[in-house]
Scaffold this active site. Structure first.
Site, PDB file in Angstrom:
ATOM      1  N   TYR A  73      -4.292 -18.173  -4.492  1.00  0.00           N
ATOM      2  CA  TYR A  73      -4.900 -16.881  -4.153  1.00  0.00           C
ATOM      3  C   TYR A  73      -6.413 -17.054  -3.955  1.00  0.00           C
ATOM      4  O   TYR A  73      -6.972 -16.700  -2.914  1.00  0.00           O
ATOM      5  CB  TYR A  73      -4.604 -15.854  -5.255  1.00  0.00           C
ATOM      6  CG  TYR A  73      -5.447 -14.624  -5.146  1.00  0.00           C
ATOM      7  CD1 TYR A  73      -5.296 -13.761  -4.066  1.00  0.00           C
ATOM      8  CD2 TYR A  73      -6.415 -14.315  -6.110  1.00  0.00           C
ATOM      9  CE1 TYR A  73      -6.092 -12.633  -3.936  1.00  0.00           C
ATOM     10  CE2 TYR A  73      -7.214 -13.194  -5.986  1.00  0.00           C
ATOM     11  CZ  TYR A  73      -7.050 -12.356  -4.909  1.00  0.00           C
ATOM     12  OH  TYR A  73      -7.847 -11.248  -4.778  1.00  0.00           O
ATOM     13  N   ILE A 126      -0.545  -9.553 -25.747  1.00  0.00           N
ATOM     14  CA  ILE A 126      -1.894 -10.161 -25.644  1.00  0.00           C
ATOM     15  C   ILE A 126      -1.670 -11.636 -25.337  1.00  0.00           C
ATOM     16  O   ILE A 126      -1.095 -12.355 -26.157  1.00  0.00           O
ATOM     17  CB  ILE A 126      -2.670  -9.995 -26.968  1.00  0.00           C
ATOM     18  CG1 ILE A 126      -2.892  -8.512 -27.270  1.00  0.00           C
ATOM     19  CG2 ILE A 126      -3.985 -10.770 -26.922  1.00  0.00           C
ATOM     20  CD1 ILE A 126      -3.494  -8.245 -28.652  1.00  0.00           C
ATOM     21  N   SER A 180      -2.211 -10.460  -3.453  1.00  0.00           N
ATOM     22  CA  SER A 180      -3.191 -10.716  -4.526  1.00  0.00           C
ATOM     23  C   SER A 180      -2.583 -11.045  -5.888  1.00  0.00           C
ATOM     24  O   SER A 180      -3.252 -10.902  -6.900  1.00  0.00           O
ATOM     25  CB  SER A 180      -4.123  -9.507  -4.649  1.00  0.00           C
ATOM     26  OG  SER A 180      -3.372  -8.378  -5.004  1.00  0.00           O
ATOM     27  N   GLY A 228       0.824  -1.214   0.000  1.00  0.00           N
ATOM     28  CA  GLY A 228       0.000   0.000   0.000  1.00  0.00           C
ATOM     29  C   GLY A 228       0.855   1.260   0.000  1.00  0.00           C
ATOM     30  O   GLY A 228       2.086   1.208   0.127  1.00  0.00           O
ATOM     31  N   PHE A 263      -9.561  -5.416   3.296  1.00  0.00           N
ATOM     32  CA  PHE A 263      -8.949  -5.558   1.967  1.00  0.00           C
ATOM     33  C   PHE A 263      -7.543  -6.146   2.064  1.00  0.00           C
ATOM     34  O   PHE A 263      -6.927  -6.417   1.034  1.00  0.00           O
ATOM     35  CB  PHE A 263      -8.799  -4.187   1.296  1.00  0.00           C
ATOM     36  CG  PHE A 263     -10.093  -3.484   1.006  1.00  0.00           C
ATOM     37  CD1 PHE A 263     -10.774  -3.718  -0.177  1.00  0.00           C
ATOM     38  CD2 PHE A 263     -10.630  -2.577   1.907  1.00  0.00           C
ATOM     39  CE1 PHE A 263     -11.959  -3.063  -0.455  1.00  0.00           C
ATOM     40  CE2 PHE A 263     -11.815  -1.918   1.633  1.00  0.00           C
ATOM     41  CZ  PHE A 263     -12.485  -2.162   0.451  1.00  0.00           C
ATOM     42  N   THR A 281     -13.140 -12.628  -4.226  1.00  0.00           N
ATOM     43  CA  THR A 281     -12.732 -12.564  -5.635  1.00  0.00           C
ATOM     44  C   THR A 281     -13.472 -13.579  -6.500  1.00  0.00           C
ATOM     45  O   THR A 281     -13.864 -14.648  -6.015  1.00  0.00           O
ATOM     46  CB  THR A 281     -11.215 -12.847  -5.731  1.00  0.00           C
ATOM     47  OG1 THR A 281     -10.867 -13.041  -7.105  1.00  0.00           O
ATOM     48  CG2 THR A 281     -10.807 -14.110  -4.994  1.00  0.00           C
ATOM     49  N   ASN A 320     -13.121  -7.850 -12.486  1.00  0.00           N
ATOM     50  CA  ASN A 320     -11.864  -7.118 -12.758  1.00  0.00           C
ATOM     51  C   ASN A 320     -11.978  -5.643 -12.387  1.00  0.00           C
ATOM     52  O   ASN A 320     -12.570  -4.851 -13.142  1.00  0.00           O
ATOM     53  CB  ASN A 320     -11.483  -7.297 -14.225  1.00  0.00           C
ATOM     54  CG  ASN A 320     -11.046  -8.724 -14.504  1.00  0.00           C
ATOM     55  OD1 ASN A 320     -11.811  -9.665 -14.340  1.00  0.00           O
ATOM     56  ND2 ASN A 320      -9.802  -8.897 -14.874  1.00  0.00           N
TER      57      ASN A 320
HETATM   58  N1  UDP Z   1      -3.727  -9.848 -20.111  1.00  0.00           N
HETATM   59  C1  UDP Z   1      -3.011  -9.708 -21.288  1.00  0.00           C
HETATM   60  N2  UDP Z   1      -1.827  -9.020 -21.241  1.00  0.00           N
HETATM   61  C2  UDP Z   1      -1.331  -8.456 -20.101  1.00  0.00           C
HETATM   62  C3  UDP Z   1      -2.086  -8.593 -18.899  1.00  0.00           C
HETATM   63  C4  UDP Z   1      -3.282  -9.297 -18.946  1.00  0.00           C
HETATM   64  O1  UDP Z   1      -3.399 -10.205 -22.355  1.00  0.00           O
HETATM   65  O2  UDP Z   1      -0.248  -7.863 -20.142  1.00  0.00           O
HETATM   66  C5  UDP Z   1      -5.009 -10.574 -20.151  1.00  0.00           C
HETATM   67  C6  UDP Z   1      -5.069 -11.765 -19.194  1.00  0.00           C
HETATM   68  O3  UDP Z   1      -4.586 -12.925 -19.817  1.00  0.00           O
HETATM   69  C7  UDP Z   1      -6.579 -11.815 -18.897  1.00  0.00           C
HETATM   70  C8  UDP Z   1      -7.031 -10.368 -18.995  1.00  0.00           C
HETATM   71  O4  UDP Z   1      -6.006  -9.689 -19.718  1.00  0.00           O
HETATM   72  O5  UDP Z   1      -7.243 -12.561 -19.894  1.00  0.00           O
HETATM   73  C9  UDP Z   1      -7.197  -9.700 -17.642  1.00  0.00           C
HETATM   74  O6  UDP Z   1      -6.017  -9.965 -16.872  1.00  0.00           O
HETATM   75  P1  UDP Z   1      -5.726  -9.256 -15.490  1.00  0.00           P
HETATM   76  O7  UDP Z   1      -4.391  -9.743 -15.027  1.00  0.00           O
HETATM   77  O8  UDP Z   1      -5.917  -7.778 -15.640  1.00  0.00           O
HETATM   78  O9  UDP Z   1      -6.903  -9.757 -14.531  1.00  0.00           O
HETATM   79  P2  UDP Z   1      -7.397 -11.249 -14.161  1.00  0.00           P
HETATM   80  O10 UDP Z   1      -8.556 -11.532 -15.064  1.00  0.00           O
HETATM   81  O11 UDP Z   1      -6.248 -12.189 -14.351  1.00  0.00           O
HETATM   82  O12 UDP Z   1      -7.820 -11.090 -12.738  1.00  0.00           O
END
Ligand code: UDP
Length: 328
Positions: A141, A207, A77, A37, A73, A117, A170
């Site tokens: 987690y 991605i 995480s 934090g 909180f 979560t 999210n």
């Molecule tokens: N993701 C991605 N590239 C990144 C970070 C995340 O493609 O650099 C994708 C990840 O695989 C997931 C989505 O974005 O499908 C959301 O990921 P994040 O880590 O934000 O949250 P999560 O769903 O894991 O809690």
């Protein structure tokens, strides 16, 4: 209810909770060990620095302030880290909540809102996900959060401590009026990473996989504004205060967006090109996670007010004005 204890109130979602409680006129006490934090994120509240696992520290805080309710909180995480170091997660998340519940029991505090979560579900059975669906976490987690939900259930039965466990999808966005936002180190979440690429702090966004069974092949998630999350916590606390029954509630918008849609929306909001390349899948990512928020709407009277463009535009205001987060 006048005085609310926010554990982990210096963190991302916790600090937005503090801002809302302060805005509504509550007296707010934050406990945080500041390991992830930021003290700069705590605005308008008293901050006591210490660890939840330290029972003497919590006893002091509960003796110093007339606490009416708790919002917790405080937790580690990072999903990936939890897989390689599960004991760190059980040791902090579960033991921290156990210690908090012990202090509540000893000091006669009967209401807690707990930060849970969507990772408690694991690989979903169906979409949208409802609270009654199977919970089989696929990482430590999520398992620690589900274990704490179990502990809450038994503490309700034994000691009459009422709880609302809020299962976030999210979280993203920022509070542009108060000037707080997301600052994780390392950053692993999609929206801040995309905006760091927009700022030129990363050369591109990776991605993670484009061969999922989704319309454009990239993972679909339910993004919810951190200010809408904070509102749900306050409603949950008021619901418990009015004698509402303990339970778990999903917090999401009920709409899914793919990774590619997030990047496209961020290009539109920021006006920046944001280079992106397809990379291998990240281990443990379910293809689609979308919340049914019906229970939170019906029982708590919650209605999320901010959609994806607002989420990204508020996050952009924060990141572009705080390119180094809260700084050193
Ligand atoms: N993701 C991605 N590239 C990144 C970070 C995340 O493609 O650099 C994708 C990840 O695989 C997931 C989505 O974005 O499908 C959301 O990921 P994040 O880590 O934000 O949250 P999560 O769903 O894991 O809690």
């Amino acid at each position: 209810m006048k005085t609310i204890l926010v554990a982990g109130g210096a963190g991302y979602i916790g600090s937005h909770m503090v801002a809302l409680l302060v805005e509504k006129g509550y007296d707010v006490v934050v406990v945080d060990n500041l390991c992830t934090g930021h003290w700069q994120a705590v605005k308008g509240a008293k901050l006591r620095v210490g660890d939840l696992r330290d029972g003497n520290f919590l006893d002091q805080v509960f003796s110093e302030f007339p606490i009416d309710g708790v919002i917790n909180f405080a937790a580690y995480s990072l999903v990936g880290e939890s897989v390689t170091n599960p004991l760190k997660y059980y040791g902090n998340n579960v033991a921290g909540s156990q210690s908090m519940l012990t202090a509540m029991k000893n000091h006669g505090v009967k209401k807690i809102v707990f930060s849970s979560t969507a990772a408690t579900y694991g690989e979903p059975e169906k979409q949208p996900i409802e609270e009654t669906d199977r919970t089989e976490p696929t990482n430590p987690y999520g398992a620690t959060k589900l274990a704490i939900e179990g502990m809450l259930k038994w503490c309700d039965k034994a000691y009459g401590i009422k709880y609302a466990a809020l299962r976030y999808f999210n979280a993203a966005g920022a509070n542009t009026e108060v000037g707080i936002g997301e600052d994780h180190n390392p950053e692993s979440h999609l929206i801040p990473i995309v905006l760091q690429a927009a700022l030129g702090k990363r050369d591109h966004v990776g991605i993670f996989g484009d061969d999922y069974p989704t319309p454009d092949g990239t993972c679909v998630r339910d993004y919810i504004h951190v200010r809408d999350l904070a509102s749900a916590h306050l409603l949950a606390l008021e619901y418990l205060d009015k004698g509402g029954e303990s339970g778990s509630f999903n917090l999401g918008n009920g709409t899914g967006y793919s990774v590619k849609e997030i990047i496209d929306t961020a290009r539109k909001v920021t006006g920046k090109p944001i280079p992106a390349t397809v990379e291998p899948r990240r281990a443990g990512d379910p293809s689609v996670l979308i919340a049914s928020n019906k229970k939170a709407q019906e029982v708590l009277g919650w209605k999320p007010e901010r959609g994806l463009e607002q989420i990204i535009s508020d996050a952009w205001t924060w990141h572009s004005s705080h390119p180094d987060g809260y700084g050193k």
